[in-house]
Design an enzyme around this catalytic site. Structure first.
Site, PDB file in Angstrom:
ATOM      1  N   PHE A   1     -26.640-103.431 -39.101  1.00 51.70           N
ATOM      2  CA  PHE A   1     -27.717-102.506 -39.058  1.00 51.70           C
ATOM      3  C   PHE A   1     -27.138-101.068 -38.345  1.00 51.70           C
ATOM      4  O   PHE A   1     -27.898-100.818 -37.617  1.00 51.70           O
ATOM      5  CB  PHE A   1     -28.774-103.001 -38.361  1.00 51.70           C
ATOM      6  CG  PHE A   1     -29.372-104.150 -39.366  1.00 51.70           C
ATOM      7  CD1 PHE A   1     -30.301-103.906 -40.007  1.00 51.70           C
ATOM      8  CD2 PHE A   1     -29.129-105.390 -39.158  1.00 51.70           C
ATOM      9  CE1 PHE A   1     -31.002-104.858 -40.998  1.00 51.70           C
ATOM     10  CE2 PHE A   1     -29.425-106.409 -40.164  1.00 51.70           C
ATOM     11  CZ  PHE A   1     -30.354-106.161 -40.938  1.00 51.70           C
ATOM     12  N   LEU A   2     -26.036-100.724 -38.336  1.00 47.57           N
ATOM     13  CA  LEU A   2     -25.503 -99.625 -37.796  1.00 47.57           C
ATOM     14  C   LEU A   2     -24.926 -98.741 -39.097  1.00 47.57           C
ATOM     15  O   LEU A   2     -24.087 -97.751 -38.557  1.00 47.57           O
ATOM     16  CB  LEU A   2     -24.251 -99.876 -37.001  1.00 47.57           C
ATOM     17  CG  LEU A   2     -24.932-100.628 -35.558  1.00 47.57           C
ATOM     18  CD1 LEU A   2     -23.499-100.876 -34.435  1.00 47.57           C
ATOM     19  CD2 LEU A   2     -25.670 -99.672 -34.630  1.00 47.57           C
TER      20      LEU A   2
ATOM     21  N   CYS B   1     -40.919-105.289 -45.219  1.00 52.47           N
ATOM     22  CA  CYS B   1     -40.637-105.877 -43.666  1.00 52.47           C
ATOM     23  C   CYS B   1     -40.741-104.903 -42.535  1.00 52.47           C
ATOM     24  O   CYS B   1     -41.831-105.061 -41.847  1.00 52.47           O
ATOM     25  CB  CYS B   1     -39.839-106.959 -43.379  1.00 52.47           C
ATOM     26  SG  CYS B   1     -39.836-108.277 -44.834  1.00 52.47           S
TER      27      CYS B   1
ATOM     28  N   LEU C   1     -35.159-114.230 -44.991  1.00 52.98           N
ATOM     29  CA  LEU C   1     -34.438-113.720 -45.976  1.00 52.98           C
ATOM     30  C   LEU C   1     -34.221-112.524 -46.238  1.00 52.98           C
ATOM     31  O   LEU C   1     -35.341-111.592 -46.228  1.00 52.98           O
ATOM     32  CB  LEU C   1     -35.280-114.403 -47.189  1.00 52.98           C
ATOM     33  CG  LEU C   1     -35.422-115.987 -47.350  1.00 52.98           C
ATOM     34  CD1 LEU C   1     -36.024-116.442 -48.459  1.00 52.98           C
ATOM     35  CD2 LEU C   1     -33.945-116.701 -46.677  1.00 52.98           C
TER      36      LEU C   1
ATOM     37  N   GLU D   1     -33.779-109.215 -48.585  1.00 53.88           N
ATOM     38  CA  GLU D   1     -33.896-109.132 -49.938  1.00 53.88           C
ATOM     39  C   GLU D   1     -32.635-108.542 -50.459  1.00 53.88           C
ATOM     40  O   GLU D   1     -31.800-107.829 -49.853  1.00 53.88           O
ATOM     41  CB  GLU D   1     -35.004-108.049 -50.176  1.00 53.88           C
ATOM     42  CG  GLU D   1     -36.328-108.335 -50.061  1.00 53.88           C
ATOM     43  CD  GLU D   1     -37.215-107.681 -50.641  1.00 53.88           C
ATOM     44  OE1 GLU D   1     -37.154-106.876 -51.727  1.00 53.88           O
ATOM     45  OE2 GLU D   1     -38.488-107.280 -50.113  1.00 53.88           O
TER      46      GLU D   1
ATOM     47  N   VAL E   1     -40.617-113.947 -51.209  1.00 50.70           N
ATOM     48  CA  VAL E   1     -40.132-115.199 -50.273  1.00 50.70           C
ATOM     49  C   VAL E   1     -40.409-116.262 -51.086  1.00 50.70           C
ATOM     50  O   VAL E   1     -39.464-117.150 -51.156  1.00 50.70           O
ATOM     51  CB  VAL E   1     -41.018-114.916 -49.114  1.00 50.70           C
ATOM     52  CG1 VAL E   1     -40.860-116.332 -48.110  1.00 50.70           C
ATOM     53  CG2 VAL E   1     -40.750-113.660 -48.344  1.00 50.70           C
TER      54      VAL E   1
ATOM     55  N   GLY F   1     -36.771 -99.310 -44.530  1.00 46.26           N
ATOM     56  CA  GLY F   1     -37.896 -99.148 -45.375  1.00 46.26           C
ATOM     57  C   GLY F   1     -37.990-100.662 -45.817  1.00 46.26           C
ATOM     58  O   GLY F   1     -37.640-101.696 -45.238  1.00 46.26           O
TER      59      GLY F   1
ATOM     60  N   ASP G   1     -49.637-119.502 -58.090  1.00 46.20           N
ATOM     61  CA  ASP G   1     -50.063-118.270 -57.724  1.00 46.20           C
ATOM     62  C   ASP G   1     -51.322-117.949 -58.541  1.00 46.20           C
ATOM     63  O   ASP G   1     -51.493-118.549 -59.544  1.00 46.20           O
ATOM     64  CB  ASP G   1     -48.895-117.099 -58.242  1.00 46.20           C
ATOM     65  CG  ASP G   1     -48.816-116.112 -57.690  1.00 46.20           C
ATOM     66  OD1 ASP G   1     -49.934-115.011 -57.948  1.00 46.20           O
ATOM     67  OD2 ASP G   1     -48.128-115.407 -57.123  1.00 46.20           O
TER      68      ASP G   1
ATOM     69  N   ASN H   1     -37.497-108.296 -36.284  1.00 46.50           N
ATOM     70  CA  ASN H   1     -37.656-107.217 -37.174  1.00 46.50           C
ATOM     71  C   ASN H   1     -37.869-105.855 -36.390  1.00 46.50           C
ATOM     72  O   ASN H   1     -37.137-104.773 -36.953  1.00 46.50           O
ATOM     73  CB  ASN H   1     -38.665-107.350 -38.275  1.00 46.50           C
ATOM     74  CG  ASN H   1     -38.020-108.069 -39.450  1.00 46.50           C
ATOM     75  OD1 ASN H   1     -37.195-108.750 -39.514  1.00 46.50           O
ATOM     76  ND2 ASN H   1     -39.044-108.753 -40.143  1.00 46.50           N
TER      77      ASN H   1
END
EC number: 1.1.1.22
Length: 435
Positions: free
Chosen positions: A251-252, A262, A153, A155, A11, A259, A30, A210
């Protein structure tokens, strides 16, 4: 605008590159020194489509910098974005907020002037309140607002989504914060709605979104099981369903389950949050259990085709949880491999981008090939687990030359039934028959 971003993962890094490309001055911080050293040398620490070129351009032009110093990233920043991990607790499965709280505690000392602190990490409802209290307690004189600014977002498509967002959700009641975030996203105002809601509603939106998408994936996998028994074709069914605007076609895609970093984490966290407030979310709980069962069932399909062979060898194409990324966290492909390893099967795998991240997880438990055809050498079965485009049209003659048995388990429905059967392969797919 001066922006500090805490965290350089899947992210933080794409967001930093994206905001720099929009002309802002971005400093990413970081505490992983090796990662910062690599980034400062121009070496990306993760794979994301299109990231390399924009990363190079913006670092060379000085708009994007990396540091281990919180002070350098936060001091004089107009906006500080928290984009650290919130991994699930191994026992309760609730989101672990230690990195969020640590970031809030450390950044508090370096706030100068009015600053907006934006939570982009996926956090439980009420986290913004806790972050606000931490900063106010540590630095009572600080002039700041804490807002919820969830990321959406995908991936593999993070930059595409960054520059073409469906919506921007902002959780705050502060007019000053609304003004600053509106300015930040001004380049998108003509095509992208900005929805301002309460902070707790904003925090809920990401989890609710999600969890819904995860349920959609689980649902089409159950429909695929039905299609296999009834003779229907799940691809045709999904296409017909997707033409309904109330449902949509995304998403079908039937397959091996959801997996990544998220969906598994967020569905478990949503169920845990609901339980804490006395609400039972049976659909989400069923989805979580069904998704785990799905991966075991897929592994068993492969095993059943090999159980009568002596020392069978399995070739695997795909290790990342999806194409377009090198991320193997909670990858269904990795879970299926683990299930097969429990059956004492010998596995050789190939992935065009995720070999290093997979090795860091699986070590020497499997073998790794340098190419897709090298992976199938001497294999009794080929199993396709990630939908990389290069896997969609293999040279069946080359496969036949290299494999011991002409058997394919296409668990992503990438190949043509007709092409596989014409090449005299025993071909297994999901939710459709190839008779």
């Amino acid at each position: 605008m001066k922006i500090g971003i805490i965290g350089t993962g899947y992210v933080g890094l794409p967001s930093g590159v994206g905001f720099a490309e929009l002309g802002h001055t971005v400093v990413c911080v970081d505490n992983n020194k090796a990662k910062i050293e690599a980034l400062n040398k121009g070496k990306l620490t993760l794979y994301e489509n299109g990231l390399a070129d924009l990363f190079k351009a913006n670092t060379e032009q000085g708009r994007l910098r990396f540091t281990t110093s919180m002070k350098e990233a936060v001091q004089e920043a107009d906006l500080v974005i928290i984009a650290v991990g919130t991994p699930p607790d191994p026992i309760t499965h609730e989101a672990d907020l230690q990195y969020i709280y640590a970031a809030a505690t450390e950044l508090a000392d370096y706030l100068t002037g009015y600053t907006v602190i934006a939570n982009k990490s996926t956090v439980p409802v009420g986290t913004g309140d806790a972050v606000e209290k931490i900063i106010a307690s540590k630095n009572p004189a600080a002039d700041f607002d804490v807002v919820s600014l969830p990321e959406f977002l995908r991936e593999g498509f993070a930059l595409q989504d960054f520059f073409n967002p469906d919506r921007i959700i902002l959780g705050t009641h502060s007019e000053r914060a609304i003004s600053l975030i509106s300015k930040l996203y001004e380049p998108f105002k003509e095509k992208t709605p900005l929805l301002v809601v309460s902070r707790k509603s904003s925090e809920t939106i990401k989890y609710a979104s999600n969890a819904f998408l995860a349920m959609k994936i689980h649902y089409i996998n159950e429909i695929a099981n039905f299609c296999e028994k009834s003779g229907a074709n799940v691809a045709e069914v999904a296409k017909g369903m997707g033409m309904d605007k109330r449902i949509g076609n995304r998403f079908l895609n039937a397959g091996i389950g959801f997996g990544g970093s998220c969906f598994p984490k967020d569905t478990m966290a949503m169920a845990h949050m609901a339980n804490k407030v006395g609400v039972r979310m049976e659909l989400i709980e069923t989805t979580i259990a069904g998704n785990q069962k799905r991966k075991k069932e897929m592994a068993d399909r492969v095993y059943q085709s090999l159980k009568d062979l002596k020392n069978p060898k399995v070739a695997v194409w795909g290790l990342a949880f999806k194409n377009g990324t090198d991320d193997c966290r909670q990858s269904p492909a990795m879970d299926i491999i683990r299930e097969l390893l429990q059956k004492a099967l010998s596995i050789t795998a190939y992935d065009p981008k995720a070999m290093d991240t997979a090795k860091a997880i699986l070590g020497d438990k499997i073998s790794y090939a340098s190419g897709m055809y090298e992976a199938v050498k001497g294999a009794d079965v080929l199993v396709i687990l990630t939908e990389w485009p290069e896997f969609s049209a293999p040279d069946f003659d080359e496969l036949a030359k290299r494999m011991n048995r002409k058997v394919i388990f296409d668990l992503r429905n990438m190949l043509s039934c007709e092409d596989a059967q014409e090449a005299d392969f025993e071909y297994h797919c999901i939710g459709r028959k190839c008779d």
